[in-house]
Design an enzyme around this catalytic site. Structure first.
Site, PDB file in Angstrom:
ATOM      1  N   TYR A  91       0.501  82.540  19.499  1.00  0.00           N
ATOM      2  CA  TYR A  91       1.814  82.476  18.841  1.00  0.00           C
ATOM      3  C   TYR A  91       2.594  81.259  19.343  1.00  0.00           C
ATOM      4  O   TYR A  91       3.099  80.458  18.543  1.00  0.00           O
ATOM      5  CB  TYR A  91       2.603  83.766  19.120  1.00  0.00           C
ATOM      6  CG  TYR A  91       4.015  83.719  18.571  1.00  0.00           C
ATOM      7  CD1 TYR A  91       4.253  83.850  17.212  1.00  0.00           C
ATOM      8  CD2 TYR A  91       5.106  83.526  19.422  1.00  0.00           C
ATOM      9  CE1 TYR A  91       5.547  83.793  16.699  1.00  0.00           C
ATOM     10  CE2 TYR A  91       6.402  83.469  18.919  1.00  0.00           C
ATOM     11  CZ  TYR A  91       6.614  83.607  17.560  1.00  0.00           C
ATOM     12  OH  TYR A  91       7.892  83.547  17.055  1.00  0.00           O
ATOM     13  N   SER A 126      10.341  78.693  17.821  1.00  0.00           N
ATOM     14  CA  SER A 126      10.736  79.787  18.715  1.00  0.00           C
ATOM     15  C   SER A 126      11.018  79.200  20.097  1.00  0.00           C
ATOM     16  O   SER A 126      10.463  78.158  20.458  1.00  0.00           O
ATOM     17  CB  SER A 126       9.582  80.786  18.821  1.00  0.00           C
ATOM     18  OG  SER A 126       9.793  81.678  19.889  1.00  0.00           O
TER      19      SER A 126
HETATM   20  N1  LIG Z   1      12.960  87.855  15.981  1.00  0.00           N
HETATM   21  C1  LIG Z   1      12.727  87.034  16.961  1.00  0.00           C
HETATM   22  O1  LIG Z   1      13.026  87.363  18.110  1.00  0.00           O
HETATM   23  C2  LIG Z   1      12.139  85.657  16.708  1.00  0.00           C
HETATM   24  C3  LIG Z   1      12.183  84.743  17.755  1.00  0.00           C
HETATM   25  C4  LIG Z   1      11.660  83.465  17.550  1.00  0.00           C
HETATM   26  C5  LIG Z   1      11.144  83.118  16.317  1.00  0.00           C
HETATM   27  N2  LIG Z   1      11.113  84.024  15.318  1.00  0.00           N
HETATM   28  C6  LIG Z   1      10.520  83.600  14.027  1.00  0.00           C
HETATM   29  O2  LIG Z   1      11.409  83.932  12.973  1.00  0.00           O
HETATM   30  C7  LIG Z   1      10.660  84.136  11.768  1.00  0.00           C
HETATM   31  C8  LIG Z   1      11.088  85.449  11.131  1.00  0.00           C
HETATM   32  O3  LIG Z   1      10.713  86.528  11.966  1.00  0.00           O
HETATM   33  P1  LIG Z   1      11.603  87.850  12.114  1.00  0.00           P
HETATM   34  O4  LIG Z   1      11.990  87.960  13.517  1.00  0.00           O
HETATM   35  O5  LIG Z   1      12.637  87.901  11.078  1.00  0.00           O
HETATM   36  O6  LIG Z   1      10.480  88.971  11.878  1.00  0.00           O
HETATM   37  P2  LIG Z   1      10.278  90.025  10.697  1.00  0.00           P
HETATM   38  O7  LIG Z   1      11.476  90.886  10.571  1.00  0.00           O
HETATM   39  O8  LIG Z   1       8.954  90.651  10.950  1.00  0.00           O
HETATM   40  O9  LIG Z   1      10.191  89.102   9.389  1.00  0.00           O
HETATM   41  C9  LIG Z   1       9.066  88.310   9.106  1.00  0.00           C
HETATM   42  C10 LIG Z   1       9.107  87.914   7.642  1.00  0.00           C
HETATM   43  O10 LIG Z   1       7.992  87.055   7.376  1.00  0.00           O
HETATM   44  C11 LIG Z   1       7.310  87.553   6.234  1.00  0.00           C
HETATM   45  N3  LIG Z   1       5.892  87.213   6.272  1.00  0.00           N
HETATM   46  C12 LIG Z   1       5.010  87.398   7.285  1.00  0.00           C
HETATM   47  N4  LIG Z   1       3.788  87.002   6.914  1.00  0.00           N
HETATM   48  C13 LIG Z   1       3.906  86.550   5.633  1.00  0.00           C
HETATM   49  C14 LIG Z   1       2.984  86.020   4.685  1.00  0.00           C
HETATM   50  N5  LIG Z   1       1.690  85.853   4.984  1.00  0.00           N
HETATM   51  N6  LIG Z   1       3.430  85.660   3.465  1.00  0.00           N
HETATM   52  C15 LIG Z   1       4.748  85.828   3.140  1.00  0.00           C
HETATM   53  N7  LIG Z   1       5.667  86.318   3.998  1.00  0.00           N
HETATM   54  C16 LIG Z   1       5.238  86.686   5.222  1.00  0.00           C
HETATM   55  C17 LIG Z   1       7.543  89.061   6.267  1.00  0.00           C
HETATM   56  O11 LIG Z   1       7.442  89.608   4.957  1.00  0.00           O
HETATM   57  P3  LIG Z   1       6.232  90.494   4.405  1.00  0.00           P
HETATM   58  O12 LIG Z   1       5.650  91.266   5.547  1.00  0.00           O
HETATM   59  O13 LIG Z   1       6.907  91.370   3.374  1.00  0.00           O
HETATM   60  O14 LIG Z   1       5.291  89.533   3.781  1.00  0.00           O
HETATM   61  C18 LIG Z   1       8.989  89.122   6.725  1.00  0.00           C
HETATM   62  O15 LIG Z   1       9.856  88.972   5.631  1.00  0.00           O
HETATM   63  C19 LIG Z   1       9.179  84.097  12.170  1.00  0.00           C
HETATM   64  O16 LIG Z   1       8.660  82.816  11.878  1.00  0.00           O
HETATM   65  C20 LIG Z   1       9.222  84.320  13.678  1.00  0.00           C
HETATM   66  O17 LIG Z   1       8.127  83.756  14.329  1.00  0.00           O
HETATM   67  C21 LIG Z   1      11.599  85.300  15.483  1.00  0.00           C
END
Ligand SMILES: NC(=O)c1ccc[n+]([C@@H]2O[C@H](COP(=O)([O-])OP(=O)(O)OC[C@H]3O[C@@H](n4cnc5c(N)ncnc54)[C@H](OP(=O)(O)O)[C@@H]3O)[C@@H](O)[C@H]2O)c1
Length: 282
Positions: A154, A141
């Site tokens: 985080y 991130s």
């Molecule tokens: N969106 C942003 O602004 C942003 C910025 C920087 C980094 N990121 C990173 O990008 C990645 C994806 O996040 P996102 O933004 O797409 O958020 P999101 O829409 O909440 O998606 C997160 C995904 O991770 C899965 N997940 C969480 N805990 C899990 C577990 N214990 N086992 C299996 N799957 C799990 C969730 O599925 P289930 O709940 O169905 O298990 C969901 O599919 C993360 O690593 C996040 O830190 C996001």
């Protein structure tokens, strides 16, 4: 003719970045293994990927769980015989002051964002080494580079993802294995809801655009992908000016704290109204 389509595992594909990447990659008809805990949401991704003509294997599982990680690797090998790309995307944030942060939240952040990522990579690397090729893409991130205080744990997990990726990249390059790290800024996903601040004052960027960049990374691996682009000069400038860095991170911190306070208030009001309705209904 031999089927040369790559076998790609994407963790966390039930929503957000993981789902968008699965759908974007499906256009080139690879074999995709998708993993997440929410069955209904994961199956929606699976159907959408299938509709595009790609082969898909959905696996309901928790990446924190060792048996689930082993199942992901074993089922992929059984179904497709290889693992070409692993996208370690599953993860979450929790916006909280560290002093107030519940112990379980600290555990969940560390176990999901870094421990599970390291362990799954450890399972997959020997297979890629035997194949003589492979590519691992780890989701960090921009908060790993510009860490604001309501995201201490985080940001620490995402900084660990960066350090881990940088180290193993050097170790495994002799086996033809590439390691990429992705540093997203604020993208419009379910992240804010899970993190407990809902929507902040920052613009949420289009996740489909980020998915396009990550899909390109699969065909053309590079070490680091920082998106949106303006974080590249911003992070570079903050390396030379502590004042600028403090200004940027405290700006992010204040915005997150404000959004979290508003979300907490809305939730409390909702609960109060529910209690009142229940009392009136008696
Ligand atoms: N969106 C942003 O602004 C942003 C910025 C920087 C980094 N990121 C990173 O990008 C990645 C994806 O996040 P996102 O933004 O797409 O958020 P999101 O829409 O909440 O998606 C997160 C995904 O991770 C899965 N997940 C969480 N805990 C899990 C577990 N214990 N086992 C299996 N799957 C799990 C969730 O599925 P289930 O709940 O169905 O298990 C969901 O599919 C993360 O690593 C996040 O830190 C996001």
């Amino acid at each position: 003719m031999k089927d040369e389509s790559p076998i790609i595992i994407i963790t966390g594909a039930s929503s957000g970045i993981g789902k968008a990447v699965a759908l974007k990659l499906a256009e080139s008809k690879p074999k995709i293994v998708i993993v997440a805990r929410r069955q209904k949401e994961l199956m929606k991704t699976a159907h959408a990927v299938k509709r595009q003509g790609a082969k898909v294997l959905p696996i309901i599982g928790d990446v924190r769980n060792r048996e689930d990680r082993e199942r992901v690797v074993n089922l992929t090998m059984k179904a497709f015989g290889q693992i070409n790309v692993l996208i370690n995307n599953a993860g979450l944030g929790k916006a909280n002051l560290f002093i107030d942060q519940p112990d379980e939240e600290i555990d969940e952040l560390i176990e999901t964002n870094i421990l599970a990522l390291i362990k799954l990579t450890h399972e997959v690397l020997p297979i890629m080494k035997d194949q003589g090729k492979g590519h691992i893409i780890n989701l960090s991130s921009t908060l790993a580079l510009l860490p604001p205080y309501p995201f201490a744990v985080y940001s620490a997990t995402k900084a660990a993802v960066k350090t881990f990726s940088d180290c193993i990249r050097e170790e495994v390059k002799e086996y033809g294995i590439k390691i990429s790290t992705v540093y997203p800024g604020p993208y419009d996903t379910n992240f804010g809801n899970v993190a407990g601040y809902g929507k902040s004052g920052f613009q949420g960027y289009d996740v489909l655009k980020l998915a396009e960049y990550i899909a390109k990374l699969v065909s053309n691996p590079k070490e680091d992908l920082i998106k949106p682009w303006f974080f590249v000069p911003l992070v570079w400038m903050t390396k030379f000016s502590r004042r600028l860095k403090r200004k940027v991170v405290s700006g992010i911190a204040e915005e997150i704290i404000k959004a979290k306070r508003e979300t907490d208030q809305t939730l409390k009001l909702k609960e109060k109204k529910q209690v009142e309705t229940e009392i009136l209904a008696r």
